[in-house]
Design a protein around this motif. Sequence first.
Motif, mmCIF file in Angstrom:
data_model
loop_
_atom_site.group_PDB
_atom_site.id
_atom_site.type_symbol
_atom_site.label_atom_id
_atom_site.label_comp_id
_atom_site.label_asym_id
_atom_site.label_seq_id
_atom_site.Cartn_x
_atom_site.Cartn_y
_atom_site.Cartn_z
ATOM 1 N N UNK A 140 0.830 -1.210 0.000
ATOM 2 C CA UNK A 140 0.000 0.000 0.000
ATOM 3 C C UNK A 140 0.863 1.259 0.000
ATOM 4 N N UNK A 141 0.446 2.252 -0.771
ATOM 5 C CA UNK A 141 1.219 3.479 -0.880
ATOM 6 C C UNK A 141 2.198 3.477 -2.030
ATOM 7 N N UNK A 142 2.272 2.344 -2.767
ATOM 8 C CA UNK A 142 3.093 2.290 -3.971
ATOM 9 C C UNK A 142 2.384 3.069 -5.076
ATOM 10 N N UNK A 143 3.146 3.478 -6.084
ATOM 11 C CA UNK A 143 2.510 4.200 -7.176
ATOM 12 C C UNK A 143 3.510 4.783 -8.145
ATOM 13 N N UNK A 144 3.038 5.713 -8.940
ATOM 14 C CA UNK A 144 3.817 6.336 -10.000
ATOM 15 C C UNK A 144 3.872 7.839 -9.779
ATOM 16 N N UNK A 145 5.059 8.413 -9.980
ATOM 17 C CA UNK A 145 5.256 9.850 -9.775
ATOM 18 C C UNK A 145 5.987 10.425 -10.977
ATOM 19 N N UNK A 146 5.542 11.566 -11.434
ATOM 20 C CA UNK A 146 6.242 12.264 -12.509
ATOM 21 C C UNK A 146 6.868 13.541 -11.965
ATOM 22 N N UNK A 147 8.195 13.582 -12.007
ATOM 23 C CA UNK A 147 8.911 14.841 -11.855
ATOM 24 C C UNK A 147 8.926 15.510 -13.230
ATOM 25 N N UNK A 172 -1.637 4.789 -7.217
ATOM 26 C CA UNK A 172 -1.686 6.234 -7.352
ATOM 27 C C UNK A 172 -0.810 6.749 -8.485
ATOM 28 N N UNK A 173 -1.260 7.826 -9.113
ATOM 29 C CA UNK A 173 -0.503 8.497 -10.164
ATOM 30 C C UNK A 173 -0.420 9.972 -9.783
ATOM 31 N N UNK A 174 0.797 10.421 -9.463
ATOM 32 C CA UNK A 174 0.998 11.764 -8.898
ATOM 33 C C UNK A 174 1.937 12.571 -9.779
ATOM 34 N N UNK A 175 1.575 13.813 -10.050
ATOM 35 C CA UNK A 175 2.498 14.723 -10.723
ATOM 36 C C UNK A 175 3.058 15.693 -9.680
ATOM 37 N N UNK A 176 4.369 15.724 -9.599
ATOM 38 C CA UNK A 176 5.084 16.632 -8.695
ATOM 39 C C UNK A 176 5.277 17.922 -9.484
ATOM 40 N N UNK A 177 4.430 18.879 -9.199
ATOM 41 C CA UNK A 177 4.343 20.097 -10.006
ATOM 42 C C UNK A 177 5.306 21.165 -9.474
ATOM 43 N N UNK A 178 6.518 21.179 -10.016
ATOM 44 C CA UNK A 178 7.582 22.082 -9.561
ATOM 45 C C UNK A 178 7.525 23.389 -10.338
ATOM 46 N N UNK A 179 7.374 24.464 -9.614
ATOM 47 C CA UNK A 179 7.318 25.806 -10.213
ATOM 48 C C UNK A 179 6.288 25.897 -11.345
ATOM 49 N N UNK A 180 5.169 25.210 -11.164
ATOM 50 C CA UNK A 180 4.098 25.286 -12.153
ATOM 51 C C UNK A 180 4.373 24.541 -13.444
ATOM 52 N N UNK A 207 -3.277 13.088 -9.745
ATOM 53 C CA UNK A 207 -3.355 14.032 -8.634
ATOM 54 C C UNK A 207 -2.065 14.844 -8.556
ATOM 55 N N UNK A 208 -2.184 16.041 -8.062
ATOM 56 C CA UNK A 208 -1.059 16.981 -8.010
ATOM 57 C C UNK A 208 -0.452 17.032 -6.618
ATOM 58 N N UNK A 209 0.860 17.203 -6.563
ATOM 59 C CA UNK A 209 1.566 17.467 -5.307
ATOM 60 C C UNK A 209 2.537 18.609 -5.546
ATOM 61 N N UNK A 210 2.676 19.466 -4.556
ATOM 62 C CA UNK A 210 3.531 20.647 -4.702
ATOM 63 C C UNK A 210 4.857 20.517 -3.974
ATOM 64 N N UNK A 211 5.006 19.487 -3.150
ATOM 65 C CA UNK A 211 6.294 19.233 -2.501
ATOM 66 C C UNK A 211 6.439 17.734 -2.263
ATOM 67 N N UNK A 218 -0.071 11.915 -0.952
ATOM 68 C CA UNK A 218 -1.051 11.646 -2.005
ATOM 69 C C UNK A 218 -1.053 10.168 -2.385
ATOM 70 N N UNK A 219 0.113 9.548 -2.390
ATOM 71 C CA UNK A 219 0.177 8.115 -2.672
ATOM 72 C C UNK A 219 -0.474 7.296 -1.556
ATOM 73 N N UNK A 220 -0.224 7.683 -0.325
ATOM 74 C CA UNK A 220 -0.794 6.957 0.819
ATOM 75 C C UNK A 220 -2.317 7.064 0.844
ATOM 76 N N UNK A 221 -2.843 8.230 0.461
ATOM 77 C CA UNK A 221 -4.275 8.491 0.573
ATOM 78 C C UNK A 221 -5.009 8.358 -0.755
ATOM 79 N N UNK A 222 -4.340 7.839 -1.761
ATOM 80 C CA UNK A 222 -4.913 7.784 -3.101
ATOM 81 C C UNK A 222 -6.226 7.007 -3.137
#
Length: 236
Positions: A140-147, A172-180, A207-211, A218-222
């Motif tokens: 649980x809490x595994x997923x995919x993240x895009x920097x 979960x599929x999360x985009x790490x949205x750095x500086x927009x 889903x978006x994450x800012x840090x 976001x992955x844990x609560x997806x």
Amino acid sequence: MASETQIPLFHSSEVAAPTIEGKGRVVCVFCGSSPGTSPAHLAAARALAEAFHAHSISLVYGGGTIGLMGEVAKTLVSLSGSHAVHGIIPEALVAFEQEGGRRTAGRTVINEKLFGRTTVVPDMHTRKQLMAKEVMEGGPGSGFVALSGGYGTLEELMEVTTWNQLGIHGKGVVIFNVEGYYDGLIQWVKTAVVGGFISPGNAGILVEALDAEEVVKQLEEYQVAEGRFKLDWSQK
């Protein structure tokens, strides 16, 4: 619904690759082999690795040793050890996405103590298949993240997003949205919903994450999107 470890699609020859030990959290990070023009992108890669270390998360990624790929890998190895990182790279990309290795029998051997374990595969399909398999077999809490990244990062992100919509996985599929950086993508999803090309029930697959800490949260609560297709992928 079919087990999440069922992965259809590919017909390339099987490659036996070492997997990250145990059933802990495994996160696949898609990101550029370039550092970007803003120092915020490298800083975000380091912060993500630090968050993974703090939460005992293992990394599987595209196997590059330069740019954001190299930064997140070597930072996590320095904190958690080489067992926490598994890079998977196609043979054709070794010369393009890796540096700092030594030549042995005509091939580049990457220092495991710096970048973790590396598996070289024959093609892009096998790379993506094996990365996805490790995530889908993770806890649980595994997923995919895009920097931040370019065409390749976006293509990989959209593929796992589509797989989620089709019911192939529920991670979960999360985009790490750095500086927009991903503001345009977020707006595109909204436009596609309004335009009738993405159902409102599937708007939340991405889903978006800012840090970095928000990425982990976001992955844990997806929550799996209610509009996902209920398809059976267990058929061979």
